[in-house]
Design an enzyme around this catalytic site. Structure first.
Site, mmCIF file in Angstrom:
data_model
loop_
_atom_site.group_PDB
_atom_site.id
_atom_site.type_symbol
_atom_site.label_atom_id
_atom_site.label_comp_id
_atom_site.label_asym_id
_atom_site.label_seq_id
_atom_site.Cartn_x
_atom_site.Cartn_y
_atom_site.Cartn_z
ATOM 1 C CG ASN A 11 -1.644 1.260 1.489
ATOM 2 O OD1 ASN A 11 -1.774 2.080 0.572
ATOM 3 N ND2 ASN A 11 -2.148 1.446 2.705
ATOM 4 C CD1 TRP A 12 3.847 1.389 -2.559
ATOM 5 C CD2 TRP A 12 3.579 2.208 -4.640
ATOM 6 N NE1 TRP A 12 4.671 0.681 -3.405
ATOM 7 C CE2 TRP A 12 4.530 1.163 -4.680
ATOM 8 C CE3 TRP A 12 3.259 2.861 -5.828
ATOM 9 C CZ2 TRP A 12 5.157 0.761 -5.864
ATOM 10 C CZ3 TRP A 12 3.882 2.470 -7.007
ATOM 11 C CH2 TRP A 12 4.820 1.425 -7.021
ATOM 12 C CE LYS A 13 0.523 3.286 4.903
ATOM 13 N NZ LYS A 13 0.513 3.416 6.331
ATOM 14 C CG HIS A 97 -5.453 1.722 5.710
ATOM 15 N ND1 HIS A 97 -4.955 2.626 6.608
ATOM 16 C CD2 HIS A 97 -4.445 0.877 5.422
ATOM 17 C CE1 HIS A 97 -3.682 2.340 6.845
ATOM 18 N NE2 HIS A 97 -3.342 1.284 6.138
ATOM 19 C CD GLU A 99 -2.452 5.312 7.165
ATOM 20 O OE1 GLU A 99 -2.517 5.410 5.926
ATOM 21 O OE2 GLU A 99 -1.481 4.788 7.758
ATOM 22 C CD GLU A 169 -3.139 -2.902 7.591
ATOM 23 O OE1 GLU A 169 -2.045 -3.134 7.086
ATOM 24 O OE2 GLU A 169 -3.787 -1.871 7.356
ATOM 25 N N GLY A 175 3.154 1.810 10.788
ATOM 26 C CA GLY A 175 4.106 2.907 10.605
ATOM 27 C C GLY A 175 4.870 3.276 11.861
ATOM 28 C CB SER A 215 6.078 -2.207 11.680
ATOM 29 O OG SER A 215 5.623 -0.903 11.979
ATOM 30 N N GLY A 236 2.981 -1.291 4.251
ATOM 31 C CA GLY A 236 2.982 0.126 3.925
ATOM 32 C C GLY A 236 4.397 0.587 3.593
ATOM 33 N N GLY A 237 5.078 1.159 4.580
ATOM 34 C CA GLY A 237 6.398 1.773 4.379
ATOM 35 C C GLY A 237 7.386 0.918 3.610
HETATM 36 C C1 PEP Z 1 -0.431 -0.099 6.309
HETATM 37 O O1 PEP Z 1 -0.548 1.094 6.160
HETATM 38 O O2 PEP Z 1 -1.324 -0.863 5.907
HETATM 39 C C2 PEP Z 1 0.762 -0.588 6.995
HETATM 40 C C3 PEP Z 1 0.750 -1.810 7.447
HETATM 41 O O3 PEP Z 1 1.818 0.282 7.115
HETATM 42 P P1 PEP Z 1 3.296 -0.054 7.654
HETATM 43 O O4 PEP Z 1 3.735 -1.341 6.965
HETATM 44 O O5 PEP Z 1 4.128 1.115 7.250
HETATM 45 O O6 PEP Z 1 3.200 -0.249 9.116
#
Ligand code: PEP
Length: 252
Positions: A11-13, A97, A99, A169, A175, A215, A236-237
């Site tokens: 997920n590139w957000k 999600h 966010e 999640e 993050g 993470s 994500g990251g």
């Molecule tokens: C996400 O946003 O779905 C996520 C899991 O982010 P990260 O891997 O950066 O924690």
């Protein structure tokens, strides 16, 4: 015996403009084109869906969107419909999600409508659920997840949900660099599978893929994937860098 195909999603957000997205996806395809034993998805921003979708066409990496509007079309300024996502080549859509829930006030009722819109259009929804740190500390994790599943999947029949994917999640792990331990994640994934069994039957519970997100990186993916109820990951990251993400894809 777990016969569920691993699902590794990025997920590139709200990162990467069109040019950066295209460059990253080209590199990722070079690094991961031979992977056949996992389903792979990348969800770039809406504006990059079309150019990235053109590059991914006929490849082993599939396209996903980060959200969807539950309306089919009309005067809904700023929204993106299921048919628009399909026309860019999307197969998957992330829904709910944390966010979106926390920053943009998405409710379980909205999320339920979005899942309905995705399924009706033939898109595969990835329903995100998870508890905050305060909710975990208060011992409410299972209560929160039960509510998110109950309301998110309200009024669906089992046969509607054959392709549904769930992503667990924990908000405190997104993050933050704090990953749930393998045991913590496994405990929750087992609970989610049991909830699906209680609500929709054993067959769906055995086939549904439940992803862990929070993470995830090359250093912790293998231990997580070794857990019996963890079928994949939403990253994500660590998905923003093609090489790092390809190491996650090739965790075996
Ligand atoms: C996400 O946003 O779905 C996520 C899991 O982010 P990260 O891997 O950066 O924690």
């Amino acid at each position: 015996m777990n016969k569920r195909i691993p699902f590794i999603a990025g997920n590139w957000k709200m990162y990467k403009d069109c040019n950066q997205a295209v460059e990253t996806i080209k590199t990722l395809l070079e690094l991961a084109f031979e992977v056949e034993d996992a389903d792979i998805m990348i969800a770039p921003s809406f504006t990059s869906l079309y150019p990235v979708g053109k590059i991914l066409k006929d490849s082993n990496v599939k396209l996903g969107a980060q959200s969807i509007c539950y309306q089919k079309e009309g005067a809904f300024t700023g929204e993106i419909s299921a048919s628009m996502l399909l026309s860019c080549g999307c197969l998957y859509v992330i829904i709910g999600h944390s966010e979106r829930r926390e920053i943009f006030n998405e409710t379980d009722e909205n999320i339920n409508k979005k899942i309905n819109a995705a399924i009706n259009a033939g898109l595969i929804p990835i329903l995100c659920i998870g508890e905050s740190e305060a909710q975990r500390d208060a011992g409410d994790t299972f209560k929160i997840l039960d509510k998110q599943i109950e309301l998110g999947l309200k009024d669906f029949f089992t046969e509607d949900l054959n392709n549904l994917i769930i992503a667990y999640e924990p908000i405190w792990a997104i993050g933050t660099g704090k990953t749930a331990t393998d045991e913590q994640a496994q405990e929750v994934h087992k609970f989610i599978r049991e909830e699906i069994e209680a609500k929709f039957g054993k067959s769906l519970a055995e086939s549904i893929r439940i992803l862990y997100g929070g993470s995830v990186k090359p250093a912790n993916i293998k231990q997580l994937m070794d857990m019996p109820d963890i079928d994949g990951t939403l990253v994500g990251g660590a998905s923003l860098d093609a090489k790092t993400f390809s190491e996650i894809i090739k965790y075996k």
